[in-house]
Design a protein around this motif. Structure first.
Motif, mmCIF file in Angstrom:
data_model
loop_
_atom_site.group_PDB
_atom_site.id
_atom_site.type_symbol
_atom_site.label_atom_id
_atom_site.label_comp_id
_atom_site.label_asym_id
_atom_site.label_seq_id
_atom_site.Cartn_x
_atom_site.Cartn_y
_atom_site.Cartn_z
ATOM 1 N N SER A 1 0.811 -1.216 0.000
ATOM 2 C CA SER A 1 0.000 0.000 0.000
ATOM 3 C C SER A 1 0.842 1.262 0.000
ATOM 4 O O SER A 1 0.306 2.372 -0.034
ATOM 5 C CB SER A 1 -0.928 0.009 1.227
ATOM 6 N N GLY A 2 2.150 1.138 0.074
ATOM 7 C CA GLY A 2 3.019 2.306 0.086
ATOM 8 C C GLY A 2 4.396 1.944 0.616
ATOM 9 O O GLY A 2 4.684 0.789 0.942
ATOM 10 N N MET A 3 5.257 2.943 0.693
ATOM 11 C CA MET A 3 6.610 2.712 1.168
ATOM 12 C C MET A 3 6.638 2.536 2.702
ATOM 13 O O MET A 3 5.862 3.157 3.423
ATOM 14 C CB MET A 3 7.521 3.877 0.760
ATOM 15 N N GLU A 4 7.549 1.704 3.148
ATOM 16 C CA GLU A 4 7.715 1.436 4.562
ATOM 17 C C GLU A 4 8.235 2.689 5.279
ATOM 18 O O GLU A 4 9.129 3.361 4.790
ATOM 19 C CB GLU A 4 8.686 0.264 4.750
ATOM 20 N N ARG A 5 7.666 2.979 6.443
ATOM 21 C CA ARG A 5 8.034 4.175 7.198
ATOM 22 C C ARG A 5 9.214 3.967 8.141
ATOM 23 O O ARG A 5 9.748 4.915 8.706
ATOM 24 C CB ARG A 5 6.842 4.646 8.030
ATOM 25 N N LEU A 6 9.681 2.738 8.297
ATOM 26 C CA LEU A 6 10.753 2.470 9.255
ATOM 27 C C LEU A 6 12.031 3.259 8.962
ATOM 28 O O LEU A 6 12.650 3.779 9.903
ATOM 29 C CB LEU A 6 11.048 0.971 9.305
ATOM 30 N N PRO A 7 12.490 3.405 7.708
ATOM 31 C CA PRO A 7 13.691 4.219 7.469
ATOM 32 C C PRO A 7 13.546 5.647 7.992
ATOM 33 O O PRO A 7 14.478 6.192 8.591
ATOM 34 C CB PRO A 7 13.826 4.191 5.940
ATOM 35 N N GLU A 8 12.388 6.265 7.778
ATOM 36 C CA GLU A 8 12.167 7.626 8.275
ATOM 37 C C GLU A 8 12.165 7.676 9.795
ATOM 38 O O GLU A 8 12.692 8.612 10.404
ATOM 39 C CB GLU A 8 10.840 8.173 7.733
ATOM 40 N N ARG A 9 11.573 6.647 10.416
ATOM 41 C CA ARG A 9 11.530 6.607 11.888
ATOM 42 C C ARG A 9 12.935 6.505 12.471
ATOM 43 O O ARG A 9 13.259 7.169 13.464
ATOM 44 C CB ARG A 9 10.681 5.423 12.347
ATOM 45 N N VAL A 10 13.781 5.669 11.858
ATOM 46 C CA VAL A 10 15.158 5.531 12.336
ATOM 47 C C VAL A 10 15.907 6.846 12.156
ATOM 48 O O VAL A 10 16.635 7.298 13.058
ATOM 49 C CB VAL A 10 15.881 4.393 11.588
ATOM 50 N N CYS A 11 15.714 7.476 11.004
ATOM 51 C CA CYS A 11 16.401 8.735 10.717
ATOM 52 C C CYS A 11 15.971 9.831 11.695
ATOM 53 O O CYS A 11 16.802 10.584 12.222
ATOM 54 C CB CYS A 11 16.111 9.162 9.283
ATOM 55 N N GLU A 12 14.676 9.924 11.972
ATOM 56 C CA GLU A 12 14.175 10.917 12.915
ATOM 57 C C GLU A 12 14.716 10.679 14.315
ATOM 58 O O GLU A 12 15.041 11.635 15.038
ATOM 59 C CB GLU A 12 12.644 10.885 12.937
ATOM 60 N N MET A 13 14.816 9.411 14.718
ATOM 61 C CA MET A 13 15.367 9.097 16.035
ATOM 62 C C MET A 13 16.814 9.549 16.144
ATOM 63 O O MET A 13 17.218 10.158 17.152
ATOM 64 C CB MET A 13 15.245 7.590 16.289
ATOM 65 N N LEU A 14 17.605 9.267 15.096
ATOM 66 C CA LEU A 14 19.015 9.651 15.116
ATOM 67 C C LEU A 14 19.182 11.172 15.143
ATOM 68 O O LEU A 14 20.017 11.717 15.873
ATOM 69 C CB LEU A 14 19.741 9.066 13.907
ATOM 70 N N ARG A 15 18.388 11.871 14.360
ATOM 71 C CA ARG A 15 18.479 13.326 14.330
ATOM 72 C C ARG A 15 18.053 13.957 15.648
ATOM 73 O O ARG A 15 18.426 15.092 15.960
ATOM 74 C CB ARG A 15 17.621 13.881 13.189
ATOM 75 N N GLY A 16 17.272 13.226 16.418
ATOM 76 C CA GLY A 16 16.826 13.739 17.713
ATOM 77 C C GLY A 16 17.831 13.581 18.837
ATOM 78 O O GLY A 16 17.630 14.117 19.937
ATOM 79 N N LEU A 17 18.946 12.856 18.584
ATOM 80 C CA LEU A 17 19.975 12.691 19.614
ATOM 81 C C LEU A 17 20.744 13.995 19.797
ATOM 82 O O LEU A 17 21.059 14.684 18.812
ATOM 83 C CB LEU A 17 20.929 11.561 19.211
ATOM 84 N N ASP A 18 21.063 14.323 21.055
ATOM 85 C CA ASP A 18 21.675 15.626 21.338
ATOM 86 C C ASP A 18 23.078 15.776 20.756
ATOM 87 O O ASP A 18 23.564 16.890 20.573
ATOM 88 C CB ASP A 18 21.697 15.887 22.849
ATOM 89 N N TRP A 19 23.744 14.666 20.418
ATOM 90 C CA TRP A 19 25.111 14.759 19.896
ATOM 91 C C TRP A 19 25.174 14.669 18.366
ATOM 92 O O TRP A 19 26.256 14.747 17.779
ATOM 93 C CB TRP A 19 26.001 13.663 20.501
ATOM 94 N N VAL A 20 24.004 14.531 17.729
ATOM 95 C CA VAL A 20 23.944 14.387 16.269
ATOM 96 C C VAL A 20 23.447 15.688 15.635
ATOM 97 O O VAL A 20 22.378 16.199 15.984
ATOM 98 C CB VAL A 20 23.014 13.223 15.867
#
Length: 318
Positions: A237-256
């Motif tokens: 039904s569409g593209m998997e959202r897991l890559p975006e979720r991982v990317c958002e988590m990493l960007r939310g780290l205070d050292w990234v």
């Protein structure tokens, strides 16, 4: 060569996986019995003959799931450092090719019959001392094939996304829609009974077209998965959202300062790389990367392994 860690399903996913395997074993037994009944009652009906072959070929996805998942869950080794998870993708490809081949063969056969002078006839059958029209036995066999298929298909559709298995999903779709093919077969039999012999091969052509459509659709998905296309949802039904979720988590780290990811499907699981731009003055980088990788795996049971690489900058795609 260092292998990846062994894959262990969470308890709930493991239960779903075992239930799916039980359903597939039931499917193999049921379809085998339905095919035998269709063979014994098909007579000279082209539609019944096509329906019989449809049942035979529809066993392939179920067997592909049982074999593919069994192989995919073998522990990684030095010879297979990434494991054998792509066995499910190969099984998916095999099932899709089988559908395409059978659909083309049956469609060609039905087309030839439509334009030939050979007319389908359905005679009488002696049953318990009484002669009845053979079409009634054919219709009973069609009903036996169609109704349980619809029920089994709906059950599998609910399970496939939970274990991220596209073979199971393709099998469920085909079984759920099987009633349409069997309805066409029933119309073909009734058409012969009413004297319209051409309805029978026409119904066979419609069933063949449905088989071919399923095969082509699933073949496209199987090939694209094997060439590492961006991950797609199980139900397509569409593209998997897991890559975006991982990317958002990493960007939310205070050292990234910035991050991007590249994930691929390996059967039921995802593996890939992440590229992070650390902020200036970041200390204990090795420990922070380890914690980030663990946090990524905690997002979803399918995120099995993520290699995180620190970089100075991230060029953006045009």
């Amino acid at each position: 060569m260092r292998p990846i860690g062994a894959v262990e399903f969470p308890e709930e996913v493991e239960r779903t996986y075992r239930k799916a395997r039980r359903l597939e074993w039931v499917t193999v037994a049921y379809i085998s019995s339905a095919a035998i009944i269709l063979y014994l009652t098909m007579g000279t009906s082209q539609a019944m003959r096509t329906s019989f072959f449809e049942d035979v070929v529809s066993i392939v996805p179920a067997i592909a799931f049982l074999v593919g998942t069994a192989v995919a869950r073998r522990a990684p080794s030095t010879d297979y450092p990434y494991g054998t998870h792509r066995a499910t993708s190969i099984a998916y490809l095999t099932a899709s090719l089988a559908l395409c081949a059978m659909g083309l063969f049956l469609l060609a056969e039905a087309t030839v019959t439509v334009f030939s002078s050979e007319k389908t006839t359905i005679g009488g059958v002696s049953l318990f001392g009484t002669v009845i029209w053979g079409g009634w036995l054919m219709l009973a066999a069609v009903a036996y094939s169609a109704i349980p298929s619809f029920v089994l298909g709906r059950m599998k559709l609910r399970l496939a996304p939970r274990i991220h298995d596209k073979v199971l999903f393709a099998d469920a779709q085909m079984m759920k829609a099987d009633w349409m093919a069997e309805s066409a077969t029933a119309i073909g039999v009734l058409g012969v009974g009413l004297g319209y012999w051409w309805v029978d091969p026409l119904a066979a052509a419609l069933v063949s077209t449905d088989i071919l459509k399923d095969g082509v659709t699933n073949l496209k998905t199987a090939v694209l998965d094997l060439v590492d296309r961006r991950p797609e949802k199980t139900d397509q039904s569409g593209m998997e959202r897991l890559p975006e979720r991982v990317c958002e988590m990493l960007r939310g780290l205070d050292w990234v300062r910035d991050a991007d990811v590249r994930l691929r499907e390996e059967g039921h699981i995802f593996m890939g790389e992440a590229f992070v731009v650390p902020r200036r003055g970041t200390e204990d980088l090795t420990e922070r990367i380890r914690e980030a990788a663990e946090a990524a795996r905690a997002l979803d049971w399918r995120m099995h392994e993520l290699t995180i690489m620190p970089v100075e900058d991230l060029p953006r795609n045009a």
